[in-house]
Design a protein around this motif. Sequence first.
Motif, PDB file in Angstrom:
ATOM      1  N   GLY A  14      12.481  11.766   9.952  1.00 45.68           N
ATOM      2  CA  GLY A  14      11.396  12.639   9.505  1.00 45.68           C
ATOM      3  C   GLY A  14      10.886  12.255   8.137  1.00 45.68           C
ATOM      4  O   GLY A  14       9.669  12.256   7.880  1.00 45.68           O
ATOM      5  N   THR A  15      11.785  11.920   7.254  1.00 45.52           N
ATOM      6  CA  THR A  15      11.398  11.491   5.912  1.00 45.52           C
ATOM      7  C   THR A  15      10.578  10.215   5.956  1.00 45.52           C
ATOM      8  O   THR A  15       9.534  10.095   5.298  1.00 45.52           O
ATOM      9  CB  THR A  15      12.652  11.268   5.034  1.00 45.52           C
ATOM     10  OG1 THR A  15      13.401  12.481   4.988  1.00 45.52           O
ATOM     11  CG2 THR A  15      12.284  10.845   3.629  1.00 45.52           C
ATOM     12  N   ALA A  16      11.020   9.261   6.756  1.00 46.18           N
ATOM     13  CA  ALA A  16      10.313   7.984   6.851  1.00 46.18           C
ATOM     14  C   ALA A  16       8.927   8.168   7.463  1.00 46.18           C
ATOM     15  O   ALA A  16       7.935   7.620   6.954  1.00 46.18           O
ATOM     16  CB  ALA A  16      11.130   7.004   7.692  1.00 46.18           C
ATOM     17  N   ILE A  17       8.846   8.947   8.524  1.00 44.13           N
ATOM     18  CA  ILE A  17       7.549   9.170   9.172  1.00 44.13           C
ATOM     19  C   ILE A  17       6.602   9.916   8.239  1.00 44.13           C
ATOM     20  O   ILE A  17       5.427   9.548   8.093  1.00 44.13           O
ATOM     21  CB  ILE A  17       7.747   9.931  10.503  1.00 44.13           C
ATOM     22  CG1 ILE A  17       8.450   9.035  11.516  1.00 44.13           C
ATOM     23  CG2 ILE A  17       6.409  10.422  11.052  1.00 44.13           C
ATOM     24  CD1 ILE A  17       8.916   9.756  12.767  1.00 44.13           C
ATOM     25  N   GLY A  18       7.109  10.955   7.597  1.00 41.74           N
ATOM     26  CA  GLY A  18       6.277  11.731   6.671  1.00 41.74           C
ATOM     27  C   GLY A  18       5.778  10.898   5.509  1.00 41.74           C
ATOM     28  O   GLY A  18       4.605  10.977   5.114  1.00 41.74           O
ATOM     29  N   ALA A  19       6.643  10.103   4.944  1.00 39.82           N
ATOM     30  CA  ALA A  19       6.256   9.261   3.809  1.00 39.82           C
ATOM     31  C   ALA A  19       5.219   8.225   4.231  1.00 39.82           C
ATOM     32  O   ALA A  19       4.235   7.983   3.521  1.00 39.82           O
ATOM     33  CB  ALA A  19       7.481   8.572   3.229  1.00 39.82           C
ATOM     34  N   THR A  20       5.423   7.630   5.400  1.00 40.02           N
ATOM     35  CA  THR A  20       4.488   6.612   5.887  1.00 40.02           C
ATOM     36  C   THR A  20       3.115   7.216   6.157  1.00 40.02           C
ATOM     37  O   THR A  20       2.092   6.660   5.731  1.00 40.02           O
ATOM     38  CB  THR A  20       5.028   5.949   7.166  1.00 40.02           C
ATOM     39  OG1 THR A  20       6.312   5.402   6.893  1.00 40.02           O
ATOM     40  CG2 THR A  20       4.092   4.863   7.648  1.00 40.02           C
ATOM     41  N   ILE A  21       3.056   8.338   6.807  1.00 45.70           N
ATOM     42  CA  ILE A  21       1.781   8.990   7.099  1.00 45.70           C
ATOM     43  C   ILE A  21       1.088   9.406   5.801  1.00 45.70           C
ATOM     44  O   ILE A  21      -0.121   9.206   5.635  1.00 45.70           O
ATOM     45  CB  ILE A  21       1.985  10.199   8.034  1.00 45.70           C
ATOM     46  CG1 ILE A  21       2.348   9.699   9.428  1.00 45.70           C
ATOM     47  CG2 ILE A  21       0.736  11.070   8.095  1.00 45.70           C
ATOM     48  CD1 ILE A  21       2.727  10.792  10.402  1.00 45.70           C
ATOM     49  N   GLY A  22       1.859   9.965   4.885  1.00 44.48           N
ATOM     50  CA  GLY A  22       1.290  10.383   3.602  1.00 44.48           C
ATOM     51  C   GLY A  22       0.704   9.219   2.825  1.00 44.48           C
ATOM     52  O   GLY A  22      -0.373   9.326   2.227  1.00 44.48           O
ATOM     53  N   ILE A  23       1.378   8.114   2.844  1.00 42.07           N
ATOM     54  CA  ILE A  23       0.900   6.941   2.102  1.00 42.07           C
ATOM     55  C   ILE A  23      -0.331   6.337   2.773  1.00 42.07           C
ATOM     56  O   ILE A  23      -1.295   5.947   2.121  1.00 42.07           O
ATOM     57  CB  ILE A  23       2.023   5.896   1.958  1.00 42.07           C
ATOM     58  CG1 ILE A  23       3.087   6.430   1.000  1.00 42.07           C
ATOM     59  CG2 ILE A  23       1.480   4.573   1.460  1.00 42.07           C
ATOM     60  CD1 ILE A  23       4.327   5.590   0.927  1.00 42.07           C
ATOM     61  N   LEU A  24      -0.313   6.266   4.096  1.00 43.98           N
ATOM     62  CA  LEU A  24      -1.434   5.654   4.812  1.00 43.98           C
ATOM     63  C   LEU A  24      -2.734   6.465   4.672  1.00 43.98           C
ATOM     64  O   LEU A  24      -3.823   5.900   4.664  1.00 43.98           O
ATOM     65  CB  LEU A  24      -1.085   5.464   6.290  1.00 43.98           C
ATOM     66  CG  LEU A  24      -0.015   4.406   6.566  1.00 43.98           C
ATOM     67  CD1 LEU A  24       0.315   4.374   8.053  1.00 43.98           C
ATOM     68  CD2 LEU A  24      -0.457   3.028   6.087  1.00 43.98           C
ATOM     69  N   PHE A  25      -2.620   7.749   4.550  1.00 48.51           N
ATOM     70  CA  PHE A  25      -3.811   8.587   4.427  1.00 48.51           C
ATOM     71  C   PHE A  25      -4.187   8.883   2.985  1.00 48.51           C
ATOM     72  O   PHE A  25      -5.157   9.587   2.721  1.00 48.51           O
ATOM     73  CB  PHE A  25      -3.631   9.893   5.203  1.00 48.51           C
ATOM     74  CG  PHE A  25      -3.710   9.693   6.687  1.00 48.51           C
ATOM     75  CD1 PHE A  25      -4.925   9.427   7.298  1.00 48.51           C
ATOM     76  CD2 PHE A  25      -2.573   9.749   7.468  1.00 48.51           C
ATOM     77  CE1 PHE A  25      -5.005   9.237   8.671  1.00 48.51           C
ATOM     78  CE2 PHE A  25      -2.643   9.561   8.840  1.00 48.51           C
ATOM     79  CZ  PHE A  25      -3.860   9.306   9.448  1.00 48.51           C
ATOM     80  N   ALA A  26      -3.436   8.379   2.045  1.00 50.17           N
ATOM     81  CA  ALA A  26      -3.731   8.611   0.629  1.00 50.17           C
ATOM     82  C   ALA A  26      -4.905   7.733   0.202  1.00 50.17           C
ATOM     83  O   ALA A  26      -4.996   6.567   0.583  1.00 50.17           O
ATOM     84  CB  ALA A  26      -2.507   8.291  -0.220  1.00 50.17           C
ATOM     85  N   PRO A  27      -5.805   8.269  -0.616  1.00 46.47           N
ATOM     86  CA  PRO A  27      -6.974   7.491  -1.059  1.00 46.47           C
ATOM     87  C   PRO A  27      -6.650   6.647  -2.290  1.00 46.47           C
ATOM     88  O   PRO A  27      -7.232   6.821  -3.355  1.00 46.47           O
ATOM     89  CB  PRO A  27      -7.995   8.575  -1.370  1.00 46.47           C
ATOM     90  CG  PRO A  27      -7.190   9.746  -1.803  1.00 46.47           C
ATOM     91  CD  PRO A  27      -5.915   9.669  -1.008  1.00 46.47           C
ATOM     92  N   ASP A  28      -5.714   5.723  -2.165  1.00 37.09           N
ATOM     93  CA  ASP A  28      -5.346   4.856  -3.281  1.00 37.09           C
ATOM     94  C   ASP A  28      -5.774   3.425  -2.988  1.00 37.09           C
ATOM     95  O   ASP A  28      -6.071   3.045  -1.860  1.00 37.09           O
ATOM     96  CB  ASP A  28      -3.830   4.871  -3.505  1.00 37.09           C
ATOM     97  CG  ASP A  28      -3.354   6.093  -4.270  1.00 37.09           C
ATOM     98  OD1 ASP A  28      -4.182   6.713  -4.963  1.00 37.09           O
ATOM     99  OD2 ASP A  28      -2.156   6.418  -4.158  1.00 37.09           O
ATOM    100  N   LYS A  29      -5.728   2.599  -4.029  1.00 33.69           N
ATOM    101  CA  LYS A  29      -5.998   1.174  -3.881  1.00 33.69           C
ATOM    102  C   LYS A  29      -4.840   0.515  -3.135  1.00 33.69           C
ATOM    103  O   LYS A  29      -3.749   1.074  -3.053  1.00 33.69           O
ATOM    104  CB  LYS A  29      -6.152   0.510  -5.247  1.00 33.69           C
ATOM    105  CG  LYS A  29      -7.364   0.945  -6.020  1.00 33.69           C
ATOM    106  CD  LYS A  29      -7.411   0.198  -7.338  1.00 33.69           C
ATOM    107  CE  LYS A  29      -8.636   0.591  -8.123  1.00 33.69           C
ATOM    108  NZ  LYS A  29      -8.731  -0.100  -9.410  1.00 33.69           N
TER     109      LYS A  29
END
Length: 111
Positions: A14-29
């Motif tokens: 759950g931690t890995a999936i949540g972190a990955t989704i959060g990072i992929l949808f983040a508006p960062d460079k």
Amino acid sequence: MSDSSNTILGILAGTAIGATIGILFAPDKGTATRKKLVEQSNSLVDDVAQSTTQLKNQVVEQFSSKKNSLEDEVESLVTSASYKADDVISTLEAKLKELKAKNKKLQTAAK
């Protein structure tokens, strides 16, 4: 033991999936996203190492407890068997004494 390992795996997944989704949808460079991915993967590796250590310690503790319990049970059985052997020997010695007395009477009667 199986329930705790399943729980740990579920939390890690759950931690890995949540972190990955959060990072992929983040508006960062891209560089910031890659940096976050590296940090998250390092964090995940640390979490897995910590969970593995905890699980190993639980297993070692359970085996140690079972080993001590088994040693106590074996000691109890040996002690019990020893007392029973003493009882059997005492009974056999009494019977032997009785048989010797009867044999002596038969020998004196035969003379």
